[in-house]
Motif scaffolding. Structure first.
Motif, short mmCIF file in Angstrom:
data_model
loop_
_atom_site.label_atom_id
_atom_site.label_comp_id
_atom_site.label_asym_id
_atom_site.label_seq_id
_atom_site.Cartn_x
_atom_site.Cartn_y
_atom_site.Cartn_z
N ASP B 83 0.85 -1.19 0.00
CA ASP B 83 0.00 0.00 0.00
C ASP B 83 0.89 1.25 0.00
O ASP B 83 1.98 1.25 0.58
N ALA B 90 -7.09 4.10 3.54
CA ALA B 90 -6.11 4.03 2.44
C ALA B 90 -5.67 2.59 2.19
O ALA B 90 -4.78 2.36 1.37
N ASN B 93 -4.87 0.86 -1.50
CA ASN B 93 -4.38 1.80 -2.52
C ASN B 93 -2.91 1.49 -2.78
O ASN B 93 -2.03 1.90 -2.03
#
Lengths: 233, 350
Positions: B83, B90, B93
Motif C-alpha cells: 500500500d 487508504a 491503494n
C-alpha cells in the motif's frame, strides 16, 4: 530484337526545413506546383572530351560518381540549377551586383539591383520576370521588400518572431532591406551575418552575397567569404 | 528558365500499409529478456518497478539495448503489492490497484466495469464471461511500433512449471478480422495457437476461467487472464496478500524469459504522393554550375557548343511562392542533352 526500356527512375524526396515549416502552418502554402533540376556536386572539369576511348566516354568520370544523400537545408541545396536556353547559346547568363557585400549598422538601410549578363545575346539587362531574393535569416531585418514586378508578384514580408533562423523569399527587380535596430540577436557579438541569394527567374542564374550587420555604429569591417563570422542559428 | 510547372496529371496520391517487426534492429522474434536493476526496484510502493518492469532486448548497458515492452500486474482490490499508505481509508491503494484501474479506464472509460474473458461455463453462470480479480499486462513500448501493432502476427510463448510451453496468439485470423471495438481500439482474444489462428473451436481456453487474455493492437498492450494462464503454468499463480510486495509481474517476466519466443509486428499507414517529373528534350540542357563555363561565361568545352551536355543530380519541388519544399537526389548523375528526355518519379511520404 530486344525489349524497349519503359522504366522510369523513382527517387524518394525529403522535406526541407522550409517545407516542414509550411506543412506545420497548414494554411495551403504547402502545395507543390513546380520542379527544378540541379547538378550540385558535378565538377565539369572531370568531363574529358579527349578521352582515349572516344567522345562517348567523355562523361565517364562524372557518370560513375556516387551521389550524396539529400539534406534538408533549402539554402545549401539546389545551388546550381539546370536551365533551358536556345541550343546555339555559347555563353551562360550570370548575375552581376554592384553591391557585393553590404555592411549595415543597426537600423541601417541598403538595396540591391541585380543585372543579368549573357542573356539572349544582350550584354546586361534586368530580367523581364524579375529575381527571387531569398534571405537565409529573415529575423535580421525589420523590412525586406522587393519592387519592380507589381504588388502581386513582389513582396514585403513581416518580421518573423522565431527562435531559429527562417528563410524568406520575395520577387522583384530590386530589393531594399532594413537591419534590425535591437540588440537581442547579437548576444555578445559585435557583428552578425546572413546571406541573400539572388536568382533570375528567366535564366536561373544565381548569386549569393553576404550581408553584415554591425552592433556598434561606425564599424566598417566587411565580411569576406572564407573568413570566420557569427551567423545566428 | 529554371522551373517547370507540374500538370494535374503529373501528381498521384497513394496510401500503403507497411509492416515491420516491432523489436529493435528489426528482429523478428525476441528471444532474450533483460531487466534493469535500477528500474526494476520492487522494494517501495512508489518506485516505478512496483508498477512495471521494463524489458530490454539486450543486457542494459550494452550497445543497442533498448526497452521493448513493460510488464505489470493489476488487482481490483490492490492485493499483491505494498500500500502507498497502510492506514484506515487508504488500505488497498497500491500499485496493483492503480494498474488495474488505469487499464480498466483505458479500455472501458467507465469505472464500474471490470475485465471479462469469454466465457464462464459453470452451472451457475453459464454463457457469461469470467471476471477475474486481477490481470497481467504486457505493454509494448510506444517507440517500438508505428501506427499500431499488427493483429495476426502475435506469437508469445510462456514457460514454467506445469504443462511446459504455452503458445499464445490473438484470434484475429480465426475471427476474420472481426473485433470488439473499445475505447482502446480493436480488441481480440488471446488464445492458444499461432499467427492469429486459434487452436480448437472455442475462445474458452480454460473451462470456467475464460480465454487467456485480450489484445489491443491499436493501443499497444495485451491483458492476460491470470486465472486461465495459471492453469497451464503454475508459476504464474498470483500471490494476493494485502500490503505485500508479491512481485507478480516478476513471475510474468520469468515466464516470458523462459519461453524465449516473442514475435509481434507493427503496422504503419504511409501516404505518398508521386510527382512525375517530365524533362523534355529541349529543356534543362544548360547549367549555372560555375565549372560549366570559363571566367568570361563561355562554355568550358568547344565540343558542347550546339550540343551541351549536363548531368541531373537533384530534383527540387517548389510551391507557388518559390519556396523549396522538398528535395530528392538521384543515386547517380543522369546525363541530359538535346537528344534525351527523362521521366523521374519523385515519391514524397507523409
Amino acid at each position: 530484337m530486344g525489349y524497349l526500356d519503359n522504366s522510369s527512375i523513382t527517387v524518394d524526396a525529403i522535406l526541407t526545413k522550409k517545407g516542414r515549416e509550411l506543412l506545420s502552418r497548414n494554411d495551403g502554402s504547402f502545395n507543390i506546383t513546380s520542379f527544378a533540376l540541379a547538378d550540385d556536386e558535378i565538377d565539369y572539369s572531370l568531363f574529358n572530351e579527349n578521352h582515349p576511348n572516344g567522345s562517348q566516354y567523355a562523361g565517364e568520370a562524372i557518370e560513375n560518381m556516387p551521389l550524396l544523400e539529400a539534406f534538408p537545408d533549402e539554402n545549401n541545396i539546389m545551388k546550381h540549377k539546370l536551365i533551358s536556353l536556345n541550343q546555339n547559346i555559347t555563353r551562360i547568363p550570370i548575375i552581376t551586383i554592384s553591391n557585393q557585400a553590404p555592411i549595415l549598422q543597426k537600423g541601417g538601410v541598403d538595396s540591391i539591383t541585380p543585372q543579368t549578363s549573357n542573356y539572349n545575346g544582350i550584354n546586361t539587362l534586368s530580367e523581364p520576370s524579375g529575381y527571387l531574393f531569398t534571405v537565409k535569416d529573415r529575423r535580421l531585418f525589420s523590412s525586406f521588400t522587393a519592387t519592380g514586378q507589381g504588388s502581386a508578384a513582389s513582396g514585403t514580408t513581416q518580421p518573423i518572431a522565431s527562435t531559429v533562423a527562417v528563410s524568406e523569399t520575395v520577387i522583384g527587380n530590386s530589393l531594399s532591406f532594413t537591419a534590425i535596430s535591437t540588440d537581442s540577436l547579437f548576444g555578445t557579438n559585435n557583428q552578425i551575418i546572413t546571406t541573400i541569394t539572388i536568382e533570375g527567374l528567366d535564366t536561373g542564374a544565381r548569386a549569393t552575397i553576404p550581408v553584415t550587420i554591425n552592433k556598434i555604429a561606425g564599424s566598417t569591417t566587411q565580411f569576406e567569404t572564407g573568413k570566420t563570422a557569427v551567423e545566428v542559428q | 528558365m529554371a522551373r517547370q510547372d507540374y500538370n494535374q496529371e503529373d501528381v498521384v496520391n497513394d496510401t500503403q500499409r507497411v509492416v515491420t517487426s516491432t523489436w529493435s534492429n528489426n528482429t523478428n522474434t525476441l528471444t532474450n529478456a533483460h531487466t534493469s536493476s535500477a528500474q526494476a526496484n520492487l522494494t517501495t510502493a512508489t518506485s516505478s518497478g512496483a508498477f512495471f518492469i521494463e524489458v530490454y532486448n539486450l543486457a542494459t548497458g550494452s550497445e543497442g539495448a533498448a526497452v521493448q515492452y513493460a510488464l505489470s500486474y493489476g488487482h481490483k482490490a490492490g492485493s499483491g503489492s505494498l500500500d502507498f499508505t497502510n492506514d484506515t481509508n487508504a488500505y488497498g491503494n497500491s500499485p496493483s490497484k492503480v494498474i488495474y484501474n488505469q487499464y480498466k479506464q483505458l479500455v472501458f472509460g467507465d469505472e464500474t466495469k471490470n475485465f471479462q474473458f469469454p466465457g464462464d461455463t459453470d452451472s451457475i453462470s453459464a454463457g457469461t464471461s469470467f471476471t477475474p480479480d486481477d490481470i497481467y499486462v504486457i505493454n509494448v513500448n510506444r517507440s517500438r511500433y508505428k501506427n499500431n501493432l499488427k493483429p495476426g502476427t502475435l506469437d508469445l510463448t510462456l514457460s514454467g512449471s506445469g504443462l511446459g510451453f504455452l503458445h499464445l496468439t490473438d484470434d484475429s485470423i480465426t475471427a476474420t478480422g472481426s473485433a470488439v471495438i473499445t475505447n482502446a481500439g480493436r480488441q481480440f482474444n488471446i488464445v492458444s495457437g499461432s499467427s492469429g489462428v486459434r487452436s480448437g473451436s472455442s475462445n474458452v481456453q480454460i473451462t470456467d476461467s475464460g480465454s487467456y487474455g485480450l489484445f489491443y493492437p491499436d493501443s499497444g498492450f495485451i491483458i492476460l487472464n491470470p486465472a486461465a494462464i495459471d492453469h497451464q503454468n503454475t508459476d504464474l499463480v498470483p500471490e494476493v496478500a494485502q500490503n505485500t510486495a508479491n512481485n507478480n509481474h516478476q513471475k510474468l517476466f520469468n515466464a516470458v524469459k523462459d519461453g524465449i519466443s516473442f514475435t509481434l509486428d507493427s503496422e504503419e499507414k504511409i501516404s505518398s504522393k508521386y510527382y512525375f517529373t517530365r524533362v523534355k528534350n529541349a529543356q534543362f540542357n544548360f547549367t549555372t554550375n560555375p565549372s560549366f563555363i570559363d571566367n568570361d561565361g563561355n562554355l568550358r568545352y568547344t565540343t558542347m557548343e550546339n550540343n551541351p551536355k549536363v548531368y541531373i543530380t537533384t530534383i527540387g519541388l517548389y510551391n507557388d511562392t518559390n519556396d523549396l519544399i522538398a528535395v530528392a537526389k538521384l543515386s547517380q548523375p543522369l546525363a541530359k542533352d538535346f537528344s534525351k528526355e527523362a521521366l523521374i518519379r519523385v515519391k514524397l511520404d507523409y
